[in-house]
Write an enzyme that holds these catalytic residues in place. Structure first.
Site, PDB file in Angstrom:
ATOM      1  N   ASP A 301       8.409  25.203  -8.382  1.00  0.00           N
ATOM      2  CA  ASP A 301       9.478  24.944  -7.402  1.00  0.00           C
ATOM      3  C   ASP A 301       9.817  26.244  -6.670  1.00  0.00           C
ATOM      4  O   ASP A 301      10.882  26.817  -6.860  1.00  0.00           O
ATOM      5  CB  ASP A 301      10.718  24.387  -8.129  1.00  0.00           C
ATOM      6  CG  ASP A 301      11.812  23.995  -7.144  1.00  0.00           C
ATOM      7  OD1 ASP A 301      11.494  23.745  -5.967  1.00  0.00           O
ATOM      8  OD2 ASP A 301      12.996  23.950  -7.557  1.00  0.00           O
ATOM      9  N   CYS A 341      10.224  23.132  -0.460  1.00  0.00           N
ATOM     10  CA  CYS A 341      11.522  22.894   0.190  1.00  0.00           C
ATOM     11  C   CYS A 341      11.517  23.456   1.613  1.00  0.00           C
ATOM     12  O   CYS A 341      12.569  23.647   2.211  1.00  0.00           O
ATOM     13  CB  CYS A 341      12.668  23.464  -0.644  1.00  0.00           C
ATOM     14  SG  CYS A 341      12.554  25.226  -0.893  1.00  0.00           S
TER      15      CYS A 341
HETATM   16  N1  SAH Z   1      13.760  25.437  -9.647  1.00  0.00           N
HETATM   17  C1  SAH Z   1      15.049  25.998  -9.376  1.00  0.00           C
HETATM   18  C2  SAH Z   1      15.217  26.509  -7.963  1.00  0.00           C
HETATM   19  C3  SAH Z   1      14.177  27.511  -7.530  1.00  0.00           C
HETATM   20  S1  SAH Z   1      14.716  28.570  -6.239  1.00  0.00           S
HETATM   21  C4  SAH Z   1      16.142  24.989  -9.736  1.00  0.00           C
HETATM   22  O1  SAH Z   1      15.856  23.846 -10.100  1.00  0.00           O
HETATM   23  O2  SAH Z   1      17.309  25.365  -9.662  1.00  0.00           O
HETATM   24  C5  SAH Z   1      13.381  29.675  -6.110  1.00  0.00           C
HETATM   25  C6  SAH Z   1      13.361  30.798  -7.142  1.00  0.00           C
HETATM   26  O3  SAH Z   1      12.115  31.462  -7.017  1.00  0.00           O
HETATM   27  C7  SAH Z   1      14.423  31.886  -6.983  1.00  0.00           C
HETATM   28  O4  SAH Z   1      15.188  31.973  -8.143  1.00  0.00           O
HETATM   29  C8  SAH Z   1      13.623  33.195  -6.759  1.00  0.00           C
HETATM   30  O5  SAH Z   1      14.177  34.309  -7.451  1.00  0.00           O
HETATM   31  C9  SAH Z   1      12.288  32.835  -7.350  1.00  0.00           C
HETATM   32  N2  SAH Z   1      11.115  33.553  -6.817  1.00  0.00           N
HETATM   33  C10 SAH Z   1      10.863  33.909  -5.535  1.00  0.00           C
HETATM   34  N3  SAH Z   1       9.636  34.483  -5.445  1.00  0.00           N
HETATM   35  C11 SAH Z   1       9.095  34.481  -6.693  1.00  0.00           C
HETATM   36  C12 SAH Z   1       7.853  34.913  -7.248  1.00  0.00           C
HETATM   37  N4  SAH Z   1       6.905  35.448  -6.483  1.00  0.00           N
HETATM   38  N5  SAH Z   1       7.638  34.733  -8.561  1.00  0.00           N
HETATM   39  C13 SAH Z   1       8.589  34.184  -9.349  1.00  0.00           C
HETATM   40  N6  SAH Z   1       9.786  33.750  -8.882  1.00  0.00           N
HETATM   41  C14 SAH Z   1      10.042  33.901  -7.576  1.00  0.00           C
END
Ligand code: SAH
Length: 397
Positions: A301, A341
């Site tokens: 996600d 998203c």
């Molecule tokens: N699945 C979550 C929402 C995800 S939001 C829920 O249900 O609430 C996206 C997340 O991805 C953020 O917390 C951000 O810190 C993380 N993120 C962004 N780039 C990333 C990367 N390259 N590797 C791991 N996490 C990452």
């Protein structure tokens, strides 16, 4: 009839408004008053003078966001009626329950209130303005909110628009409490699970309310599985998987803060649970290092890879790469929950990116579910741009 200043459209530019699309693009405007202030409410007229709608004026490509297609004032009574409709709808969706105190009360265009987001977290409402007009009407919105919600349901109202209003409008609103703010309980419930919500510093309004139904679906599939929750943020999917009886759950996010919130949310619900472990790491790197066949339920996600049209091609490559990594590593018979998203990427484009990844992986892949945003994030049928969350549940042999 309302008595606002008037914007007149160029001939032929009235059609989309007559089909109730709520945006007027700047190129459609023939005439507007010189002294129009950004955020001001205006009446929009066709070239022949026919009334089309009342809305908020803003400098930029979307010049007016229509609040009403009826010639009425956008005043206290208007917001009271609109918010009351929104609340009635959430109640009828059975989202307002003692074991579910997290829901989206207002979803912008989806609730015919362009520019306005209101999320409810326990006894706190978080308001977010995405237009200067809503910022100017903030007091009307706040008063209406207090009037339409049952007494004592909401004790605190937090305004979080520091990052969502155009910089050039020069408003610079501070994230702050508009009412309440003392003895705030940051713990709220989603489907009987407890979450600490950080509306002060968290992303969006503090929580991804839009994944509620998809998390609930995951719970059904979690029993006995070894789960990997990539991009976990506040750990929503992890907590549901644990309640669903997962054998193990790993949560990964590149933000150490997110990982710590996930750990706290797991502890809030299950105390010290040896089934859960978490890793502040990059998702791509983590997947590369993962041994094949170790996980049989993986969630992807990620944040929106494309925030504007120009970024679509790179974003599609990103989704393809990420999904390929997961498809190469998932155990036979495993389930992959994969999401996008990015509003500018269509369900079809996303599916094609996942298809390409599947084809390269050479695995047998079936689509079990096609997921979207939940009913408290409704899509106004006249505003297809409101559709943004897409998900696929795949079974991989
Ligand atoms: N699945 C979550 C929402 C995800 S939001 C829920 O249900 O609430 C996206 C997340 O991805 C953020 O917390 C951000 O810190 C993380 N993120 C962004 N780039 C990333 C990367 N390259 N590797 C791991 N996490 C990452």
């Amino acid at each position: 009839m309302s008595s606002y200043k008037e914007i007149v459209l160029r001939s032929g530019k009235e059609a989309s408004l007559q089909r109730f699309h709520p945006w007027v693009f700047s190129g459609a405007i023939a005439r507007k008053p010189e002294d129009l202030v950004e955020g001001e409410t205006v009446r929009v007229l066709a070239a022949d003078g026919t009334f089309l709608g009342v809305g908020h004026f803003q400098i930029g490509s979307i010049a007016v966001r229509i609040m009403s297609f009826v010639d009425e004032p956008i005043d206290a009574a208007f917001y009271k009626k609109s918010l009351s409709n929104a609340y009635r709808m959430r109640s009828s969706l059975n989202l307002v329950r003692p074991d579910n105190t997290i829901f989206r009360l207002v979803h912008g265009e989806g609730d015919c209130l362009p520019g306005l987001i209101v999320d409810i977290y326990g006894d706190t409402a978080v308001i977010q303005a995405h237009s200067v007009g809503i910022h100017r009407d903030l007091e009307l919105v706040t008063n209406a909110l207090k009037q339409i919600l049952p007494t004592d349901m909401v004790k605190h109202i937090f305004y979080k628009s520091e990052g969502t209003l155009p910089y050039k409008a020069g408003i610079f609103p501070e994230n702050s409490y508009l009412s309440g703010g003392e003895d705030v309980d940051e713990i709220a419930m989603e489907n009987g699970l407890r979450f600490r919500i950080d509306w002060l510093k968290g992303q969006k309004t503090g929580f991804f309310v839009d994944q509620r139904e998809n998390r609930a679906l995951l719970e059904y599939y979690a029993k006995g599985r070894h789960v990997l929750n990539m991009f976990c943020y506040t750990g929503g999917f992890s907590v549901y998987a644990l309640r669903g009886g997962a054998a193990s759950v790993m949560s990964v996010d590149s933000s150490a803060k997110a990982v710590s919130i996930t750990d706290q949310n797991v502890a809030l619900n299950f105390g010290e649970d040896p089934r859960h472990s978490s890793f502040p790491e990059d998702a791509f790197k983590f997947l590369r290092q993962l041994s094949g066949g170790e996980k049989d339920l993986i969630i992807l996600d990620p944040p929106a890879f494309a925030k504007h049209r120009g970024a679509i091609n790179n974003a599609l490559q990103g989704y393809k790469k990420l999904n390929l990594q997961a498809l190469q590593k998932i155990a036979p018979g495993g389930f992959l929950f994969t999401f996008s998203c990015s509003q500018v990427i269509s369900a079809e484009q996303f599916r094609l990116a996942v298809f390409s990844a599947a084809a390269i992986s050479g695995r047998k892949v079936r689509i079990l579910h096609q997921l979207t945003q939940p009913a408290d994030h409704p899509i106004n049928i006249y505003h297809p741009e409101g559709e943004y969350l897409k998900g696929l549940v795949l079974q991989v042999e």
